[in-house]
Design a protein around this motif. Structure first.
Motif, short mmCIF file in Angstrom:
data_model
loop_
_atom_site.label_atom_id
_atom_site.label_comp_id
_atom_site.label_asym_id
_atom_site.label_seq_id
_atom_site.Cartn_x
_atom_site.Cartn_y
_atom_site.Cartn_z
N THR A 151 46.60 38.03 45.57
CA THR A 151 47.20 39.27 45.10
C THR A 151 48.59 38.98 44.54
O THR A 151 49.38 38.30 45.18
CB THR A 151 47.31 40.28 46.25
OG1 THR A 151 46.00 40.58 46.74
CG2 THR A 151 47.96 41.58 45.79
N PHE A 152 48.87 39.46 43.35
CA PHE A 152 50.16 39.19 42.72
C PHE A 152 50.58 40.40 41.91
O PHE A 152 49.80 41.31 41.64
CB PHE A 152 50.08 37.95 41.83
CG PHE A 152 49.05 38.03 40.73
CD1 PHE A 152 49.39 38.48 39.46
CD2 PHE A 152 47.73 37.69 40.97
CE1 PHE A 152 48.45 38.57 38.46
CE2 PHE A 152 46.77 37.77 39.97
CZ PHE A 152 47.13 38.21 38.71
N ARG A 153 51.84 40.40 41.51
CA ARG A 153 52.39 41.51 40.74
C ARG A 153 52.57 41.09 39.29
O ARG A 153 53.01 39.98 38.99
CB ARG A 153 53.74 41.97 41.30
CG ARG A 153 53.64 42.59 42.69
CD ARG A 153 54.96 43.20 43.12
NE ARG A 153 55.34 44.34 42.29
CZ ARG A 153 54.88 45.57 42.47
NH1 ARG A 153 54.01 45.83 43.43
NH2 ARG A 153 55.29 46.55 41.69
N ALA A 154 52.19 41.98 38.40
CA ALA A 154 52.40 41.73 36.97
C ALA A 154 53.90 41.78 36.67
O ALA A 154 54.67 42.46 37.34
CB ALA A 154 51.67 42.77 36.14
N GLN A 155 54.31 41.05 35.65
CA GLN A 155 55.72 41.02 35.27
C GLN A 155 56.09 42.15 34.32
O GLN A 155 57.24 42.58 34.30
CB GLN A 155 56.03 39.68 34.61
CG GLN A 155 55.87 38.48 35.54
CD GLN A 155 55.94 37.19 34.76
OE1 GLN A 155 55.09 36.92 33.91
NE2 GLN A 155 56.94 36.37 35.04
N GLU A 156 55.12 42.59 33.53
CA GLU A 156 55.40 43.60 32.52
C GLU A 156 54.25 44.60 32.41
O GLU A 156 53.11 44.30 32.78
CB GLU A 156 55.62 42.96 31.15
CG GLU A 156 56.77 41.97 31.08
CD GLU A 156 58.12 42.62 31.27
OE1 GLU A 156 58.21 43.86 31.07
OE2 GLU A 156 59.08 41.90 31.62
N GLU A 157 54.56 45.77 31.88
CA GLU A 157 53.53 46.76 31.59
C GLU A 157 52.77 46.36 30.33
O GLU A 157 53.21 45.51 29.55
CB GLU A 157 54.17 48.14 31.41
CG GLU A 157 54.86 48.64 32.66
CD GLU A 157 55.55 49.97 32.45
OE1 GLU A 157 55.60 50.43 31.28
OE2 GLU A 157 56.03 50.56 33.44
N LEU A 158 51.62 46.97 30.12
CA LEU A 158 50.78 46.62 28.98
C LEU A 158 51.46 46.84 27.63
O LEU A 158 51.07 46.23 26.63
CB LEU A 158 49.47 47.42 29.01
CG LEU A 158 48.37 46.90 29.94
CD1 LEU A 158 47.18 47.85 29.90
CD2 LEU A 158 47.96 45.49 29.57
#
Length: 216
Positions: free
Chosen positions: A67-74
């Motif tokens: 599980t990880f967090r995205a750095q930026e929105e789409l």
């Protein structure tokens, strides 16, 4: 998520797409090499190269349980010069996600380069961007790809227009890393030699040809 970083003049912004069930090796193999290229560009004073992981949701669960967090929105895809679409168990579902399809179409409309790893080709096909094209894809996913219109399935690492894809063959090298080197060959060939020296990874496939042609 953090705010979208500025895209400096003459810089290169690369968006790597993540989604539920994305293959961690497909995603992070390419990201690690491209991020290293960005560090080298910054240290040398070359035009910047920025690689960011983007996703529809802030938190992503990969196919291997990470599980990880995205750095930026789409929305970062709308400014990127290149978009990388990894494969994974969730690729077929991601291919039907309206928001992912919309942003990929916008990237294509801007003539951004598109890069897929293995079953990531299904996501491009779901966005309607592969009609009449030949894409490399994991051997087990060929039927799924060819069922979507007139897309042809192949193996290896190949370019068809602005789409570069890799998959369907057994290699000593890592496919996501090969694809990252192909991206550098297309957009930032001057970084191939210093990235190779820093990582001690052979560039492989098309990038190896570019390195030899440069005399490095």
């Amino acid at each position: 998520m953090t705010g979208t970083p500025p895209d400096p003049p003459a810089g290169t912004l690369i968006a790597l797409l993540a989604y539920p069930g994305v293959d961690e090796l497909d995603l992070f193999g390419g990201y690690a090499l491209l991020a290293k290229a960005g560090s080298i560009a910054e240290e040398s004073g070359a035009p910047p190269l920025t690689a960011v992981i983007t996703a529809e949701d802030p938190e992503v669960h990969g196919s291997a349980g990470v599980t990880f967090r995205a750095q930026e929105e789409l929305s970062v895809v709308e400014r990127a010069q290149a978009v990388v679409i990894p494969g994974g168990r969730g690729a077929a579902a991601a291919a039907q996600a309206p928001q992912l399809r919309r942003f990929l179409r916008r990237a294509d409309d801007r003539n951004a380069r598109l890069y897929s790893v293995c079953s990531g080709a299904l996501v491009l096909a779901g966005a309607g961007l592969t009609e009449g094209r030949t894409l490399a894809i994991h051997t087990a996913k060929r039927t799924q790809l060819t069922q979507q219109g007139t897309t042809r399935a192949a193996s290896g690492l190949l370019h068809d227009g602005r789409i570069c894809s890799v998959g369907g063959d057994i290699r000593n090298s890592l496919k996501s890393v090969d694809l990252a080197f192909a991206l550098l060959t297309d957009l930032r060939p001057e970084l191939i030699e210093p990235v190779t020296a820093r990582t001690e990874i052979s560039p492989g496939r098309q990038a190896q040809q570019a390195l030899q042609a440069s005399g490095a």
